[in-house]
Design a protein around this motif. Structure first.
Motif, PDB file in Angstrom:
ATOM      1  N   CYS A 170       0.828  -1.207   0.000  1.00 26.82           N
ATOM      2  CA  CYS A 170       0.000   0.000   0.000  1.00 26.82           C
ATOM      3  C   CYS A 170       0.862   1.256   0.000  1.00 26.82           C
ATOM      4  O   CYS A 170       0.644   2.167  -0.794  1.00 26.82           O
ATOM      5  CB  CYS A 170      -0.923  -0.012   1.206  1.00 26.82           C
ATOM      6  SG  CYS A 170      -2.182   1.281   1.167  1.00 26.82           S
ATOM      7  N   THR A 171       1.846   1.310   0.881  1.00 31.33           N
ATOM      8  CA  THR A 171       2.773   2.432   0.958  1.00 31.33           C
ATOM      9  C   THR A 171       4.154   1.963   0.539  1.00 31.33           C
ATOM     10  O   THR A 171       4.604   0.893   0.976  1.00 31.33           O
ATOM     11  CB  THR A 171       2.837   2.977   2.401  1.00 31.33           C
ATOM     12  OG1 THR A 171       1.536   3.450   2.776  1.00 31.33           O
ATOM     13  CG2 THR A 171       3.827   4.119   2.521  1.00 31.33           C
ATOM     14  N   ALA A 172       4.835   2.722  -0.290  1.00 35.50           N
ATOM     15  CA  ALA A 172       6.197   2.364  -0.685  1.00 35.50           C
ATOM     16  C   ALA A 172       7.063   2.263   0.570  1.00 35.50           C
ATOM     17  O   ALA A 172       7.086   3.191   1.385  1.00 35.50           O
ATOM     18  CB  ALA A 172       6.768   3.414  -1.625  1.00 35.50           C
ATOM     19  N   PRO A 173       7.769   1.134   0.755  1.00 34.25           N
ATOM     20  CA  PRO A 173       8.580   0.966   1.963  1.00 34.25           C
ATOM     21  C   PRO A 173       9.720   1.980   2.038  1.00 34.25           C
ATOM     22  O   PRO A 173      10.107   2.581   1.033  1.00 34.25           O
ATOM     23  CB  PRO A 173       9.135  -0.458   1.811  1.00 34.25           C
ATOM     24  CG  PRO A 173       8.217  -1.137   0.848  1.00 34.25           C
ATOM     25  CD  PRO A 173       7.783  -0.066  -0.099  1.00 34.25           C
ATOM     26  N   SER A 174      10.264   2.135   3.226  1.00 36.66           N
ATOM     27  CA  SER A 174      11.398   3.030   3.405  1.00 36.66           C
ATOM     28  C   SER A 174      12.617   2.494   2.670  1.00 36.66           C
ATOM     29  O   SER A 174      12.684   1.307   2.314  1.00 36.66           O
ATOM     30  CB  SER A 174      11.727   3.174   4.891  1.00 36.66           C
ATOM     31  OG  SER A 174      12.238   1.933   5.401  1.00 36.66           O
ATOM     32  N   LEU A 175      13.600   3.353   2.446  1.00 34.12           N
ATOM     33  CA  LEU A 175      14.833   2.926   1.794  1.00 34.12           C
ATOM     34  C   LEU A 175      15.527   1.843   2.627  1.00 34.12           C
ATOM     35  O   LEU A 175      16.062   0.873   2.073  1.00 34.12           O
ATOM     36  CB  LEU A 175      15.766   4.120   1.592  1.00 34.12           C
ATOM     37  CG  LEU A 175      17.113   3.825   0.927  1.00 34.12           C
ATOM     38  CD1 LEU A 175      16.927   3.168  -0.435  1.00 34.12           C
ATOM     39  CD2 LEU A 175      17.929   5.118   0.795  1.00 34.12           C
ATOM     40  N   ALA A 178      16.911  -3.969   3.207  1.00 32.99           N
ATOM     41  CA  ALA A 178      16.779  -5.223   3.940  1.00 32.99           C
ATOM     42  C   ALA A 178      16.074  -6.294   3.118  1.00 32.99           C
ATOM     43  O   ALA A 178      16.371  -7.488   3.244  1.00 32.99           O
ATOM     44  CB  ALA A 178      16.019  -4.976   5.245  1.00 32.99           C
ATOM     45  N   TRP A 179      15.137  -5.872   2.288  1.00 35.17           N
ATOM     46  CA  TRP A 179      14.373  -6.814   1.468  1.00 35.17           C
ATOM     47  C   TRP A 179      15.094  -7.201   0.175  1.00 35.17           C
ATOM     48  O   TRP A 179      14.571  -7.993  -0.603  1.00 35.17           O
ATOM     49  CB  TRP A 179      13.007  -6.207   1.148  1.00 35.17           C
ATOM     50  CG  TRP A 179      11.984  -6.489   2.199  1.00 35.17           C
ATOM     51  CD1 TRP A 179      12.083  -6.261   3.540  1.00 35.17           C
ATOM     52  CD2 TRP A 179      10.695  -7.059   1.986  1.00 35.17           C
ATOM     53  NE1 TRP A 179      10.940  -6.659   4.183  1.00 35.17           N
ATOM     54  CE2 TRP A 179      10.072  -7.147   3.258  1.00 35.17           C
ATOM     55  CE3 TRP A 179      10.009  -7.491   0.862  1.00 35.17           C
ATOM     56  CZ2 TRP A 179       8.789  -7.681   3.422  1.00 35.17           C
ATOM     57  CZ3 TRP A 179       8.722  -8.013   1.027  1.00 35.17           C
ATOM     58  CH2 TRP A 179       8.121  -8.109   2.300  1.00 35.17           C
ATOM     59  N   ASN A 238       7.509   8.045   1.537  1.00 36.08           N
ATOM     60  CA  ASN A 238       8.835   7.617   1.090  1.00 36.08           C
ATOM     61  C   ASN A 238       9.053   7.794  -0.402  1.00 36.08           C
ATOM     62  O   ASN A 238      10.197   7.785  -0.869  1.00 36.08           O
ATOM     63  CB  ASN A 238       9.056   6.143   1.439  1.00 36.08           C
ATOM     64  CG  ASN A 238       8.961   5.881   2.922  1.00 36.08           C
ATOM     65  OD1 ASN A 238       9.546   6.602   3.727  1.00 36.08           O
ATOM     66  ND2 ASN A 238       8.198   4.854   3.292  1.00 36.08           N
ATOM     67  N   LEU A 239       7.968   7.953  -1.152  1.00 33.30           N
ATOM     68  CA  LEU A 239       8.050   7.906  -2.609  1.00 33.30           C
ATOM     69  C   LEU A 239       8.468   9.267  -3.174  1.00 33.30           C
ATOM     70  O   LEU A 239       7.639  10.136  -3.435  1.00 33.30           O
ATOM     71  CB  LEU A 239       6.707   7.464  -3.199  1.00 33.30           C
ATOM     72  CG  LEU A 239       6.695   7.120  -4.685  1.00 33.30           C
ATOM     73  CD1 LEU A 239       7.733   6.064  -5.031  1.00 33.30           C
ATOM     74  CD2 LEU A 239       5.298   6.656  -5.099  1.00 33.30           C
ATOM     75  N   THR A 240       9.768   9.427  -3.374  1.00 32.85           N
ATOM     76  CA  THR A 240      10.346  10.655  -3.905  1.00 32.85           C
ATOM     77  C   THR A 240      11.303  10.292  -5.025  1.00 32.85           C
ATOM     78  O   THR A 240      11.657   9.127  -5.215  1.00 32.85           O
ATOM     79  CB  THR A 240      11.128  11.407  -2.815  1.00 32.85           C
ATOM     80  OG1 THR A 240      12.241  10.582  -2.391  1.00 32.85           O
ATOM     81  CG2 THR A 240      10.243  11.722  -1.607  1.00 32.85           C
ATOM     82  N   VAL A 251      16.679   3.216  -4.687  1.00 26.32           N
ATOM     83  CA  VAL A 251      16.286   1.804  -4.753  1.00 26.32           C
ATOM     84  C   VAL A 251      16.637   1.197  -6.104  1.00 26.32           C
ATOM     85  O   VAL A 251      16.980   0.015  -6.204  1.00 26.32           O
ATOM     86  CB  VAL A 251      14.789   1.606  -4.428  1.00 26.32           C
ATOM     87  CG1 VAL A 251      14.466   2.088  -3.023  1.00 26.32           C
ATOM     88  CG2 VAL A 251      13.891   2.274  -5.447  1.00 26.32           C
ATOM     89  N   SER A 252      16.594   2.029  -7.144  1.00 22.09           N
ATOM     90  CA  SER A 252      17.012   1.553  -8.466  1.00 22.09           C
ATOM     91  C   SER A 252      18.500   1.209  -8.462  1.00 22.09           C
ATOM     92  O   SER A 252      18.932   0.204  -9.050  1.00 22.09           O
ATOM     93  CB  SER A 252      16.710   2.615  -9.521  1.00 22.09           C
ATOM     94  OG  SER A 252      17.081   2.167 -10.809  1.00 22.09           O
ATOM     95  N   ALA A 253      19.303   2.014  -7.779  1.00 21.12           N
ATOM     96  CA  ALA A 253      20.745   1.755  -7.681  1.00 21.12           C
ATOM     97  C   ALA A 253      21.027   0.455  -6.925  1.00 21.12           C
ATOM     98  O   ALA A 253      22.057  -0.193  -7.150  1.00 21.12           O
ATOM     99  CB  ALA A 253      21.435   2.923  -6.988  1.00 21.12           C
TER     100      ALA A 253
END
Length: 275
Positions: free
Chosen positions: A53-58, A63-64, A87-89, A96-98
């Motif tokens: 539902c909400t984008a997880p934190s960095l 961790a995932w 978190n979605l910026t 997260v892409s990196a």
């Protein structure tokens, strides 16, 4: 019951780790000719993806990053989006892409007039085309602001409705065609999230394929991690890295000390181009 999308009372429903490859032409066969525009090569991911539902934190995304999931769907906008996205910026997207994550932009647009849920934005037969265009422009602006470049897909989320209601179904197809056509004009690929029993079925079985999205993400909660074995429709449709399957929902999972409730997806379709 999950609140991944429309978190309104009375909502009808609750709501995959392979590497990425680049495919030049997949996922656009159902759309009107794109010959006038030079398109960036499609970036395809094949493997497990999750949506939350909400984008997880960095920190949670780090961790995932174990290899079980390789992609994450994020809710980039729409008046019917159910959760806040602190978190979605653009910085989060780049970070997260990196790490190697592939991102899947999902937009919760206006919903069908015959849908029973109370939503902030619905279209009617008379407003379907104009709202489809304005929603698509907003989706592109939101994706671009997050660093998701032209050539990326945007998956339009339409929740369940009565597809036997002909006037309602026709309005949905008008809205979806307008949304997809507007995306294409701005060099973004059309995608669609819906249910195998209703909204996705309406797209997959439409006789007129003009301006329909070229990528279909279908919800069928059979716990089967596949985009082929349980594909409900003509096997020639959405072939060539253009399918995704949401096969499990509300899965509470912990990795590296971070617990997130997610939906699981089998993915073989385009993901965002980040830059």
């Amino acid at each position: 019951m999950s609140s991944h999308r429309l978190s309104k009372k009375g909502r009808y429903i609750a709501w995959t780790a392979a590497g990425a490859v680049v495919v030049a032409g997949a996922g656009i066969a159902a759309q009107t000719s794109m010959a006038a525009t030079t398109w960036p090569a499609q970036k395809t991911y094949t493997g497990r993806a999750f949506d939350a539902c909400t984008a997880p934190s960095l920190k949670a995304m780090k961790a995932w990053n174990t290899g079980f999931y390789g992609a994450a769907a994020v809710y980039i906008g729409g008046k019917n989006r159910g959760c806040a996205q602190p978190n979605l910026t653009a910085s989060w997207t780049k970070s997260v892409s990196a790490l190697g994550w592939k991102l899947i932009p999902l937009y919760v647009g206006a919903q069908p007039p015959c849908q029973t849920s109370a939503n902030p934005e619905k279209f009617t037969a008379s407003t379907a085309a104009s709202l489809g265009a304005s929603n698509a422009k907003d989706a592109v602006a939101k994706a671009s602001a997050l660093g998701m470049k032209a050539g990326s897909p945007i998956y339009l989320d339409i929740e369940p409705y009565d597809i036997t209601n002909k006037s309602c179904n026709n309005a949905v197809l008008t809205y979806v065609r307008s949304f997809t056509k507007t995306l294409r004009a701005k060099t973004y690929r059309g995608g669609f999230y819906g249910f195998s029993s209703s909204s996705a079925k309406a797209i997959a079985t439409a006789a007129d394929r003009t301006d329909l999205p070229g990528n279909l993400w279908y919800a069928l909660w059979d716990k089967k991690n596949t985009t082929t074995a349980d594909w409900p429709w003509d096997p020639k449709l959405f072939a060539g890295h253009s399918r995704a399957h949401q096969y499990m929902v509300n899965s509470k999972e912990s990795r590296g000390g971070y617990t997130i409730t997610v939906d699981r997806n089998a993915w073989d379709a385009p993901v965002a181009l980040i830059g």
